[in-house]
Design a protein around this motif. Sequence first.
Motif, PDB file in Angstrom:
ATOM      1  N   PHE A  87       0.830  -1.203   0.000  1.00  0.00           N
ATOM      2  CA  PHE A  87       0.000   0.000   0.000  1.00  0.00           C
ATOM      3  C   PHE A  87       0.867   1.257   0.000  1.00  0.00           C
ATOM      4  CE2 PHE A  87      -2.281  -3.387   2.165  1.00  0.00           C
ATOM      5  CZ  PHE A  87      -3.490  -3.382   1.519  1.00  0.00           C
ATOM      6  N   ARG A  91       1.625   0.439   6.351  1.00  0.00           N
ATOM      7  CA  ARG A  91       0.682  -0.368   7.139  1.00  0.00           C
ATOM      8  C   ARG A  91       1.390  -1.452   7.934  1.00  0.00           C
ATOM      9  NH1 ARG A  91      -4.901  -0.768   3.599  1.00  0.00           N
ATOM     10  NH2 ARG A  91      -4.781   1.346   2.805  1.00  0.00           N
ATOM     11  N   LEU A  92       2.451  -1.075   8.618  1.00  0.00           N
ATOM     12  CA  LEU A  92       3.097  -2.007   9.540  1.00  0.00           C
ATOM     13  C   LEU A  92       2.368  -1.935  10.864  1.00  0.00           C
ATOM     14  CD1 LEU A  92       6.818  -1.101   8.794  1.00  0.00           C
ATOM     15  CD2 LEU A  92       5.406  -2.851   7.714  1.00  0.00           C
ATOM     16  N   LEU A  93       2.368  -3.020  11.603  1.00  0.00           N
ATOM     17  CA  LEU A  93       1.762  -2.999  12.930  1.00  0.00           C
ATOM     18  C   LEU A  93       2.754  -2.337  13.883  1.00  0.00           C
ATOM     19  CD1 LEU A  93       0.227  -6.585  13.022  1.00  0.00           C
ATOM     20  CD2 LEU A  93      -0.921  -4.419  12.540  1.00  0.00           C
ATOM     21  N   PRO A  94       2.416  -1.170  14.435  1.00  0.00           N
ATOM     22  CA  PRO A  94       3.409  -0.427  15.224  1.00  0.00           C
ATOM     23  C   PRO A  94       3.823  -1.151  16.495  1.00  0.00           C
ATOM     24  CG  PRO A  94       1.257   0.660  15.297  1.00  0.00           C
ATOM     25  CD  PRO A  94       1.153  -0.443  14.290  1.00  0.00           C
ATOM     26  N   ALA A 143       7.631  -3.396   4.384  1.00  0.00           N
ATOM     27  CA  ALA A 143       6.381  -3.811   3.760  1.00  0.00           C
ATOM     28  C   ALA A 143       6.652  -4.694   2.545  1.00  0.00           C
ATOM     29  CB  ALA A 143       5.556  -2.581   3.363  1.00  0.00           C
TER      30      ALA A 143
END
Lengths: 246, 279
Positions: A87, A91-94, A143
């Motif tokens: 994307f 959109r990484l999980l923080p 990503a």
Amino acid sequence: MTTALEPQTGTAVSIQAVTKSFGVKPVLRRLSLTLEPGTFTAVVGKSGSGKSTLLRLIAGLDQPTSGAVVVDGQPQTDHNPQTRVMFQDARLLPWKRVLYNVGLGLNGDWKPEAERVLASVGLADRAGEYPGVLSGGEKQRVALARALIHQPRLLLLDEPLGALDALTRIEMQLLIERLWQSRRFTALLITHDVEEAVVLADRVVLIEDGQIALDVTVDLPRPRSRGDAHLAALKAQILNRVMGLA
Amino acid sequence: MQQVLNQGKTLAAPVNQPHIGQRLWGAVKRGGIGWIVPISIVILWQILVEVGVIPERLLPRPTQIVAAAWKLTESGDLATHIGISTQRAVIGLAIGGGLGFLLGLINGVFTLSEKLLDSTFQMIRTIPNLALVPLVILWFGIGEPARIFLISVGVFFPVYLNTFHGVRSVDPHLIEMGRVYGLGRLAMFREVILPGALPSILVGLRFALGIMWLTLIVSETIAARTGIGHMTSQAREFMQTDIMVFSIVLYALLGKLADVIARGLERGLLGWNPNYRSR
């Protein structure tokens, strides 16, 4: 899951007379497009031309109003496990460290593979960091690693480099090209950067008002030099068409 | 920095150990500037009582309160009272907070149960839990269950509301990403929704801790035979102002302790979030 050693082949994608409307407004109008396995196609167009909608349909995140999206011979009804999306925002999980972001959704002994993929995007030393401390370019590399660890046969890139600075963008383009050449997946890049499209893709498709307005093959040897005269001419040709000058 | 300062002092006065005042000052600097005002207030208070501006009958001097605290500690009464109060607080928090957490998660994830339950909760939420005291006495009498019920009702709503809100405000982009990366329902919940809701859930917990102490004080003042609240109301009967003030200080300390625990949880669980790191 197949291993990296096996020859990878990309999937074929066939978009057949697809219309997608939001409310009464059609965003895509009877659009047809075929992607050959293992090719790199770029879709360019102004904002609101429907190029991101097209990607979401191919990804199975949305369903067409009419027509069909066929991936690998199968009509797309839900998200296809052989398709991965990059994307615009990484959109990484923080709350997960980089290595665990790469291994998201995997079971078993995925860590050595995750480390290998991270190394292939040049981030082996950042595995233990939280995404919050990474730069924009590094986040997109993570990503990319997260997408590649699944050995996707179709990689959809939704303006993944749009928010990066010019130098980081060139670096990422080279990285994506190199990984695409070694892994032979089918790649579809959505971008508003015409130069990026002609540097990376075998074929550039222009979408205007929900339809294909231009479809050019880029038959230049790789790696392509940004200063190349043919490339510049091609870029000018497409840009003029986008701006309605030709 | 500290070392350099001390070296400077030893040059002026050839004593190896820093002066007690210096050490105090060092502690104040390390402990933060936040201690200056409370310490000054206590000193001022002591002086005002000594010189008679404040009548001792209404407000004992700080040293008397320390003496009373010492006496209570020595007799073992204090440990008993704190123990029983803490037990009530923890049981009430576990029941009310646990239910609030579960229902917040369920209503956050499932639209059907939200539609079914949420408007009811929103209505009940507006009732102050202490307004239920007469009814609770009627239902449970004046025993332990009444107090635990009041605390549970009080802590339920902040935990419920913040858990629900936390689940609902998880970035939809991350959820979509989870779908693309093939996360099942359980994995999506564990990897994306719960961690995403956690900052909000912990805010709810901190609100709940405040309500927990408030309810505890009130419910122990009403007809309890043990607990800090009981100790306070008994002291009032006998005009033992030193114990009364000490109880209030005790509540402040316990409240602070709860807050420190909540902050520790935030630091431990939200270490990934730059907003919570080592503050």
